[in-house]
Design an enzyme around this catalytic site. Structure first.
Site, short mmCIF file in Angstrom:
data_model
loop_
_atom_site.label_atom_id
_atom_site.label_comp_id
_atom_site.label_asym_id
_atom_site.label_seq_id
_atom_site.Cartn_x
_atom_site.Cartn_y
_atom_site.Cartn_z
N SER A 48 0.84 -1.21 0.00
CA SER A 48 0.00 0.00 0.00
C SER A 48 0.87 1.25 0.00
O SER A 48 0.54 2.25 -0.65
CB SER A 48 -0.98 0.00 1.17
OG SER A 48 -0.32 0.21 2.38
N ARG A 100 22.54 -14.13 3.59
CA ARG A 100 22.02 -12.76 3.56
C ARG A 100 22.86 -11.90 2.61
O ARG A 100 22.36 -11.08 1.85
CB ARG A 100 22.07 -12.18 4.98
CG ARG A 100 21.53 -10.78 5.10
CD ARG A 100 21.62 -10.30 6.52
NE ARG A 100 20.78 -11.10 7.41
CZ ARG A 100 19.47 -10.95 7.54
NH1 ARG A 100 18.84 -10.02 6.84
NH2 ARG A 100 18.79 -11.71 8.36
N HIS A 144 8.51 2.86 9.37
CA HIS A 144 8.25 1.98 10.52
C HIS A 144 6.99 2.46 11.24
O HIS A 144 6.83 3.66 11.45
CB HIS A 144 9.46 2.01 11.47
CG HIS A 144 9.32 1.09 12.62
ND1 HIS A 144 9.47 -0.27 12.51
CD2 HIS A 144 9.00 1.33 13.92
CE1 HIS A 144 9.27 -0.84 13.69
NE2 HIS A 144 8.98 0.12 14.57
N VAL A 179 18.77 -1.97 13.70
CA VAL A 179 17.42 -1.94 13.12
C VAL A 179 16.61 -0.76 13.68
O VAL A 179 16.62 -0.50 14.89
CB VAL A 179 16.71 -3.28 13.43
CG1 VAL A 179 15.25 -3.23 12.98
CG2 VAL A 179 17.43 -4.42 12.75
N ASP A 180 15.90 -0.05 12.80
CA ASP A 180 14.97 1.03 13.17
C ASP A 180 15.63 2.12 14.02
O ASP A 180 15.02 2.62 14.97
CB ASP A 180 13.74 0.45 13.91
CG ASP A 180 12.98 -0.55 13.04
OD1 ASP A 180 12.95 -0.37 11.82
OD2 ASP A 180 12.42 -1.51 13.60
#
Ligand code: GRF
Length: 234
Positions: A48, A100, A144, A179-180
């Site tokens: 979206s 990865r 996020h 992360v974040d």
């Protein structure tokens, strides 16, 4: 301490207005820049946010083109949205990779192949490795669903509910190793209604995401076109 109205200078007033825009941000006047920025979108799910980037471009609010959509999940709905809008996409399935690093390398190769200048992680359910982060330093952003630095990692909306916060929201930030946790570009606040469940809160946060992600892209693209303008990327 709050200032009386007549104590505000122009700059202060601007800050006050921007503060209001955090609760109800507007996409009507995004920063302008040129020439058109080439985007690479990374997505794993419904897409979206990807769709709202497309809309911002189609309505000429965002001076960008989507050079490539990369998905890691061959069944994700983002693919349908790319097909419907004639956008080139590539499936790079991490399950087909031995590490990865190998997956990251394939992603980087594709971004390079399509001369991507700004990479947008729009619901990309993968942790970016060092190679990707270093190659696109200052040009790799993520969205996020919380007001970072609160509620990093997975299930941020449930974390917010469990912690009984009164206000949560969403954040677009630069991607760095932890992360974040890269520096924040833009946020929108979403008040949590009493007894609200995860689904409705998620919907209301997503409505804000769809506004702030195109805005963040414009902010970073303008920076690329001004501060980083003499850099050679390819
Ligand atoms: C968004 O809520 C975003 O914050 C998170 O993943 C979700 C992606 O949604 N990182 P969609 O695929 O863009 O609909």
């Amino acid at each position: 301490m709050a200032k009386a109205d007549n104590q505000y200078k122009d700059g202060d007033m601007l800050n006050a207005l921007n503060g209001k825009n955090l609760i109800n941000p507007s996409i009507s006047n995004l920063p302008e820049f040129g020439p058109k920025i080439k985007l690479g979108i990374l997505a794993s799910g419904n897409g979206s946010n990807f769709e709202y980037i497309i809309k911002a471009i189609q309505s000429k609010k965002l001076n960008a083109e989507i050079s490539i959509l990369i998905v890691n999940n061959p069944h994700c709905l983002a693919i349908k949205k790319a097909e419907n809008n004639n956008i080139r996409y590539e499936v790079i399935n991490h399950r087909d990779c031995i590490s990865r690093d190998q997956h990251d390398k394939l992603v980087i190769n594709s971004l390079l192949e399509y001369s991507v200048e700004l990479v947008v992680m729009a619901g990309w359910m993968r942790i970016a490795g060092d190679d990707l982060i270093n190659k696109y330093k200052g040009r790799l952003i993520n969205i996020h669903p919380s007001l970072l630095p609160s509620f990093k990692g997975i299930d941020a909306i449930q974390q917010a509910i469990n912690n009984k916060v009164l206000i949560t929201g969403c954040t677009v930030h630069y991607v760095q190793r932890e992360v974040d946790s890269g520096s924040i570009i833009i946020q929108a606040a979403v008040p949590v209604n009493e007894g609200e469940d995860k689904n409705t809160l998620q919907r209301r946060i997503q409505n804000m995401e769809h506004i702030i992600l195109p805005a963040a892209i414009a902010i970073v693209a303008k920076r690329i076109r001004t501060i980083l303008k003499d850099k050679k990327y390819f």
